[in-house]
Write a protein that holds these residues in place. Structure first.
Motif, PDB file in Angstrom:
ATOM      1  N   LEU A   1      59.071  55.537  35.906  1.00  0.00           N
ATOM      2  CA  LEU A   1      60.359  55.094  36.418  1.00  0.00           C
ATOM      3  C   LEU A   1      61.181  54.534  35.274  1.00  0.00           C
ATOM      4  N   GLY A   2      62.472  54.761  35.326  1.00  0.00           N
ATOM      5  CA  GLY A   2      63.348  54.192  34.322  1.00  0.00           C
ATOM      6  C   GLY A   2      64.688  54.894  34.329  1.00  0.00           C
ATOM      7  N   PRO A   3      65.659  54.298  33.671  1.00  0.00           N
ATOM      8  CA  PRO A   3      66.997  54.881  33.638  1.00  0.00           C
ATOM      9  C   PRO A   3      67.046  56.115  32.739  1.00  0.00           C
ATOM     10  N   ASN A   4      68.156  56.842  32.815  1.00  0.00           N
ATOM     11  CA  ASN A   4      68.358  57.978  31.914  1.00  0.00           C
ATOM     12  C   ASN A   4      68.200  57.510  30.474  1.00  0.00           C
ATOM     13  N   GLY A   5      67.522  58.325  29.679  1.00  0.00           N
ATOM     14  CA  GLY A   5      67.333  57.989  28.272  1.00  0.00           C
ATOM     15  C   GLY A   5      66.152  57.079  28.000  1.00  0.00           C
ATOM     16  N   ALA A   6      65.366  56.761  29.033  1.00  0.00           N
ATOM     17  CA  ALA A   6      64.230  55.853  28.857  1.00  0.00           C
ATOM     18  C   ALA A   6      63.015  56.534  28.242  1.00  0.00           C
ATOM     19  N   GLY A   7      63.017  57.880  28.164  1.00  0.00           N
ATOM     20  CA  GLY A   7      61.911  58.594  27.535  1.00  0.00           C
ATOM     21  C   GLY A   7      60.939  59.240  28.507  1.00  0.00           C
ATOM     22  N   LYS A   8      61.266  59.257  29.786  1.00  0.00           N
ATOM     23  CA  LYS A   8      60.353  59.827  30.792  1.00  0.00           C
ATOM     24  C   LYS A   8      60.088  61.309  30.532  1.00  0.00           C
ATOM     25  N   THR A   9      61.134  62.080  30.386  1.00  0.00           N
ATOM     26  CA  THR A   9      60.983  63.519  30.152  1.00  0.00           C
ATOM     27  C   THR A   9      60.295  63.778  28.821  1.00  0.00           C
ATOM     28  N   THR A  10      60.636  63.014  27.814  1.00  0.00           N
ATOM     29  CA  THR A  10      59.987  63.166  26.511  1.00  0.00           C
ATOM     30  C   THR A  10      58.491  62.921  26.629  1.00  0.00           C
ATOM     31  N   LEU A  11      58.097  61.887  27.366  1.00  0.00           N
ATOM     32  CA  LEU A  11      56.670  61.604  27.539  1.00  0.00           C
ATOM     33  C   LEU A  11      55.974  62.757  28.260  1.00  0.00           C
ATOM     34  N   VAL A  12      56.579  63.265  29.317  1.00  0.00           N
ATOM     35  CA  VAL A  12      55.969  64.386  30.041  1.00  0.00           C
ATOM     36  C   VAL A  12      55.827  65.590  29.117  1.00  0.00           C
ATOM     37  N   ARG A  13      56.831  65.850  28.299  1.00  0.00           N
ATOM     38  CA  ARG A  13      56.762  66.982  27.369  1.00  0.00           C
ATOM     39  C   ARG A  13      55.666  66.767  26.313  1.00  0.00           C
ATOM     40  N   LEU A  14      55.441  65.536  25.897  1.00  0.00           N
ATOM     41  CA  LEU A  14      54.346  65.242  24.966  1.00  0.00           C
ATOM     42  C   LEU A  14      52.990  65.442  25.650  1.00  0.00           C
ATOM     43  N   LEU A  15      52.875  64.968  26.881  1.00  0.00           N
ATOM     44  CA  LEU A  15      51.608  65.076  27.611  1.00  0.00           C
ATOM     45  C   LEU A  15      51.248  66.525  27.922  1.00  0.00           C
ATOM     46  N   THR A  16      52.249  67.365  28.105  1.00  0.00           N
ATOM     47  CA  THR A  16      52.005  68.778  28.417  1.00  0.00           C
ATOM     48  C   THR A  16      52.001  69.643  27.163  1.00  0.00           C
ATOM     49  N   THR A  17      52.096  69.044  26.014  1.00  0.00           N
ATOM     50  CA  THR A  17      52.081  69.678  24.683  1.00  0.00           C
ATOM     51  C   THR A  17      53.283  70.585  24.448  1.00  0.00           C
ATOM     52  N   LEU A  18      54.351  70.413  25.220  1.00  0.00           N
ATOM     53  CA  LEU A  18      55.557  71.207  25.010  1.00  0.00           C
ATOM     54  C   LEU A  18      56.394  70.664  23.859  1.00  0.00           C
ATOM     55  N   THR A  19      56.166  69.395  23.517  1.00  0.00           N
ATOM     56  CA  THR A  19      56.804  68.751  22.368  1.00  0.00           C
ATOM     57  C   THR A  19      55.697  68.191  21.491  1.00  0.00           C
ATOM     58  N   PRO A  20      55.743  68.459  20.183  1.00  0.00           N
ATOM     59  CA  PRO A  20      54.688  67.928  19.308  1.00  0.00           C
ATOM     60  C   PRO A  20      54.764  66.405  19.158  1.00  0.00           C
TER      61      PRO A  20
END
Length: 155
Positions: A37-56
């Motif tokens: 949970l968090g506002p836009n720009g809090a890093g939620k999507t970035t974290l999911v992309r890291l966890l799914t290995t879509l972002t290094p």
């Protein structure tokens, strides 16, 4: 103690001068439920992309069921099912072709691919429309097609 499902240690991720994730440490045990949970720009999507290995991983350590997300990307992807927030279907392909594409991306063995694609489509009650173009699907059918894509590797 068993290996955690998710284990992040001192993870930092930046986009230029913008810090999306700043020194995050997080552990989620097997069988636990976690919400982001968090506002836009809090890093939620970035974290999911890291966890799914879509972002290094830029800085820190990310582990998924004991596998290093920086080194074992395909092993992790073979064990995850992921439905992104944005639509991930190709409307010019059939439903079957869309799921087959994900089977290839998840490295499902060729000899198992056809059966796995059919199983995923059947589980989402799309087998009878599998050979129609995805652009003809209703909104609900598209979401079920995305679930079939996420399940084709049997995460």
């Amino acid at each position: 103690m068993s290996t955690p499902a998710i284990d992040c240690e001192h993870v930092t991720h930046r986009y230029g001068d913008f810090t999306a994730i700043d020194d995050l440490s997080l552990t989620v045990g097997v069988g636990e439920t976690m919400g982001l949970l968090g506002p836009n720009g809090a890093g939620k999507t970035t974290l999911v992309r890291l966890l799914t290995t879509l972002t290094p991983v830029q800085h820190g350590q990310v582990g998924i069921f004991g596998l290093d997300a920086g080194r074992r990307t395909m092993d992790i992807r073979q064990n995850l099912g992921y439905v992104p927030q944005q639509l991930s279907i190709e409307s010019a392909l059939t439903g079957r072709q869309n799921v087959d594409l994900f089977a290839r991306l998840y490295d499902v063995p060729r000899r198992e691919r056809r059966a796995r694609v059919d199983d995923a489509l059947e589980a989402m009650q799309l087998l009878d429309v599998a050979d129609r173009l995805a652009k003809t699907y209703s909104g609900g059918m598209v979401r079920r097609l995305e679930l079939a894509q996420a399940l084709v590797n049997r995460p």
